[in-house]
Design a protein around this motif. Structure first.
Motif, mmCIF file in Angstrom:
data_model
loop_
_atom_site.group_PDB
_atom_site.id
_atom_site.type_symbol
_atom_site.label_atom_id
_atom_site.label_comp_id
_atom_site.label_asym_id
_atom_site.label_seq_id
_atom_site.Cartn_x
_atom_site.Cartn_y
_atom_site.Cartn_z
ATOM 1 N N GLY A 194 0.818 -1.209 0.000
ATOM 2 C CA GLY A 194 0.000 0.000 0.000
ATOM 3 C C GLY A 194 0.851 1.257 0.000
ATOM 4 O O GLY A 194 0.577 2.215 -0.740
ATOM 5 N N LEU A 195 1.903 1.266 0.832
ATOM 6 C CA LEU A 195 2.808 2.423 0.874
ATOM 7 C C LEU A 195 3.491 2.621 -0.477
ATOM 8 O O LEU A 195 3.613 3.757 -0.958
ATOM 9 C CB LEU A 195 3.847 2.224 1.979
ATOM 10 N N VAL A 196 3.912 1.522 -1.094
ATOM 11 C CA VAL A 196 4.541 1.619 -2.421
ATOM 12 C C VAL A 196 3.559 2.194 -3.435
ATOM 13 O O VAL A 196 3.919 3.081 -4.240
ATOM 14 C CB VAL A 196 5.049 0.235 -2.874
ATOM 15 N N ALA A 197 2.321 1.739 -3.403
ATOM 16 C CA ALA A 197 1.308 2.223 -4.349
ATOM 17 C C ALA A 197 1.035 3.706 -4.157
ATOM 18 O O ALA A 197 0.893 4.460 -5.132
ATOM 19 C CB ALA A 197 0.012 1.426 -4.191
ATOM 20 N N VAL A 198 0.959 4.139 -2.899
ATOM 21 C CA VAL A 198 0.739 5.566 -2.624
ATOM 22 C C VAL A 198 1.914 6.388 -3.136
ATOM 23 O O VAL A 198 1.735 7.429 -3.797
ATOM 24 C CB VAL A 198 0.531 5.800 -1.115
ATOM 25 N N ALA A 199 3.137 5.933 -2.854
ATOM 26 C CA ALA A 199 4.326 6.679 -3.292
ATOM 27 C C ALA A 199 4.390 6.771 -4.814
ATOM 28 O O ALA A 199 4.717 7.823 -5.373
ATOM 29 C CB ALA A 199 5.584 6.008 -2.742
ATOM 30 N N ARG A 200 4.038 5.697 -5.486
ATOM 31 C CA ARG A 200 4.068 5.713 -6.964
ATOM 32 C C ARG A 200 3.012 6.662 -7.524
ATOM 33 O O ARG A 200 3.252 7.336 -8.535
ATOM 34 C CB ARG A 200 3.862 4.298 -7.495
ATOM 35 N N ARG A 201 1.846 6.691 -6.896
ATOM 36 C CA ARG A 201 0.803 7.615 -7.351
ATOM 37 C C ARG A 201 1.257 9.061 -7.172
ATOM 38 O O ARG A 201 1.054 9.904 -8.058
ATOM 39 C CB ARG A 201 -0.494 7.359 -6.586
ATOM 40 N N LEU A 202 1.874 9.368 -6.041
ATOM 41 C CA LEU A 202 2.361 10.728 -5.799
ATOM 42 C C LEU A 202 3.489 11.085 -6.764
ATOM 43 O O LEU A 202 3.597 12.236 -7.206
ATOM 44 C CB LEU A 202 2.827 10.865 -4.347
ATOM 45 N N LEU A 203 4.324 10.094 -7.083
ATOM 46 C CA LEU A 203 5.379 10.328 -8.064
ATOM 47 C C LEU A 203 4.794 10.666 -9.431
ATOM 48 O O LEU A 203 5.228 11.620 -10.098
ATOM 49 C CB LEU A 203 6.263 9.082 -8.188
ATOM 50 N N ALA A 204 3.801 9.890 -9.851
ATOM 51 C CA ALA A 204 3.180 10.113 -11.162
ATOM 52 C C ALA A 204 2.512 11.476 -11.235
ATOM 53 O O ALA A 204 2.507 12.123 -12.295
ATOM 54 C CB ALA A 204 2.159 9.012 -11.450
ATOM 55 N N ALA A 205 1.970 11.919 -10.106
ATOM 56 C CA ALA A 205 1.288 13.215 -10.072
ATOM 57 C C ALA A 205 2.256 14.371 -9.857
ATOM 58 O O ALA A 205 1.846 15.540 -9.918
ATOM 59 C CB ALA A 205 0.246 13.213 -8.949
ATOM 60 N N GLN A 206 3.533 14.038 -9.601
ATOM 61 C CA GLN A 206 4.553 15.062 -9.299
ATOM 62 C C GLN A 206 4.046 16.006 -8.211
ATOM 63 O O GLN A 206 4.191 17.227 -8.288
ATOM 64 C CB GLN A 206 4.928 15.834 -10.572
ATOM 65 N N ALA A 207 3.458 15.383 -7.174
ATOM 66 C CA ALA A 207 2.787 16.153 -6.127
ATOM 67 C C ALA A 207 3.754 16.785 -5.137
ATOM 68 O O ALA A 207 3.413 17.782 -4.483
ATOM 69 C CB ALA A 207 1.822 15.232 -5.371
ATOM 70 N N HIS A 208 4.976 16.223 -5.013
ATOM 71 C CA HIS A 208 5.943 16.727 -4.030
ATOM 72 C C HIS A 208 7.350 16.594 -4.596
ATOM 73 O O HIS A 208 7.628 15.688 -5.387
ATOM 74 C CB HIS A 208 5.857 15.926 -2.715
ATOM 75 N N PRO A 209 8.243 17.473 -4.176
ATOM 76 C CA PRO A 209 9.647 17.285 -4.571
ATOM 77 C C PRO A 209 10.194 15.999 -3.960
ATOM 78 O O PRO A 209 9.793 15.604 -2.867
ATOM 79 C CB PRO A 209 10.353 18.520 -3.994
#
Length: 327
Positions: A194-209
């Motif tokens: 779940g943590l990996v999936a959340v991190a990948r989604r945030l990466l794809a959205a370029q939500a944070h540096p």
């Protein structure tokens, strides 16, 4: 003469086995690979061999071996001694107690529980919940499981499926598909995958540096390590996991009013400080003060999951004493 118990924890990758005294002293501990691809019979043969070996060790110590406790994943029926739908083991249906007893050189009573129930008992007897009669254990690792102790006894539910906390769907319409077939289960966020999936989604959205790349985010530990170094995206991903856990714990606290929440599992311990900080911050906005004002959120202290399984032997003896005292 010391009374002794054997504990067996069956995991997808390894089987943990212990010989332990009633005071929690470990006389012998071993791990062996599960290798479930060999089929249930081979795994059961290994378990039987290990129990026979520990029985011989118990005899060498001159101890009084009371029985065997076993913790297993899947849908565990302690009454009929069966395990069903243990996906990570590839078990559709195994009558675990009967099969193990058939492999023992000396007859012994065998008790089984789902692994997180056994873990909860381990915390109660020898871990972070010693002296606490009402608490909930949450194990966060490759999945999310729970165990409930109320008035010193396990809460199993009508069909033995109490505390299936990982499969409460928080977002059944739009959430991620869970391995159980539902959508939006808590486990799809509050777990290593779940943590990996959340991190990948945030990466794809370029939500944070971030210094993380998609290639780097293959396992949860990469996100945990990045968060420890202050990576904004990793910290945001962990905070999203903590927020989902807080929603779940609010339900638990409002329903059960436990004295403690014990958090364990590899990921649970790795990000425990983050989880506790979010819980302490947000629970007052989610449940009545009377439900949480005396709540303590603590980290698991159980060093070996097989210790929890061994506690099934002591718990059975305790129930028998209570029943005898009530006559």
């Amino acid at each position: 003469m010391n009374t002794l118990a054997i504990g067996i924890d069956i995991g997808a990758t390894k089987i943990a086995a212990v010989l332990v005294t009633a005071e929690g002293q470990v006389l012998e501990a071993r791990h062996l690979p599960t290798l479930p691809q060999r089929g249930p019979a081979a795994v059961l043969d290994d378990i039987g061999t290990e129990i026979n070996r520990l029985s011989a060790v118990a005899n060498a110590y001159g101890g009084n071996l009371q029985g065997v406790g076993m913790g297993s994943p899947g849908l565990v029926n302690p009454v009929e001694g069966s395990v069903r739908n243990a996906v990570n083991l590839g078990w559709e249906e195994v009558f675990l107690v009967r099969e193990v007893q058939a492999r023992l050189s000396t007859p012994l009573p065998v008790w089984i529980e789902k692994d997180t129930n056994a873990a909860a008992l381990g915390e109660y007897y020898w871990g972070a919940a010693r002296g606490c009669e009402d608490f909930v254990f949450l194990g966060i690792g490759s999945g999310l499981g729970g165990g409930i102790i109320a008035h010193g006894d396990l809460i199993r539910g009508a069909d033995g499926n109490a505390a299936e906390v990982g499969h409460i769907a928080l977002d059944p319409e739009h959430g991620r598909l869970c391995a159980c077939g539902l959508r939006g289960c808590v486990e799809t966020v509050v777990s290593g995958p779940g943590l990996v999936a959340v991190a990948r989604r945030l990466l794809a959205a370029q939500a944070h540096p971030t210094h993380l790349s998609v290639e780097a985010v293959q396992e949860a530990h990469a996100v945990v390590q990045a968060a420890a170094a202050g990576d904004p995206l990793a910290l945001a991903a962990i905070d999203e996991v903590a927020a989902a856990l807080t929603t779940l714990v609010a339900f638990i606290v409002g329903l059960l009013n436990p004295a403690r929440i014990v958090i364990g599992g590899g990921l649970g311990l790795a990000i425990f400080d983050h989880l506790r900080a979010r819980l302490q911050r947000d629970l007052p906005r989610r449940v009545l003060p009377a439900s949480h004002q005396n709540l303590h959120i603590v980290a698991s202290q159980l060093q070996n999951p097989a210790l929890g399984a061994a506690c099934l032997v002591w718990q059975a003896a305790r129930r028998a004493e209570k029943k005898g005292g009530g006559r």
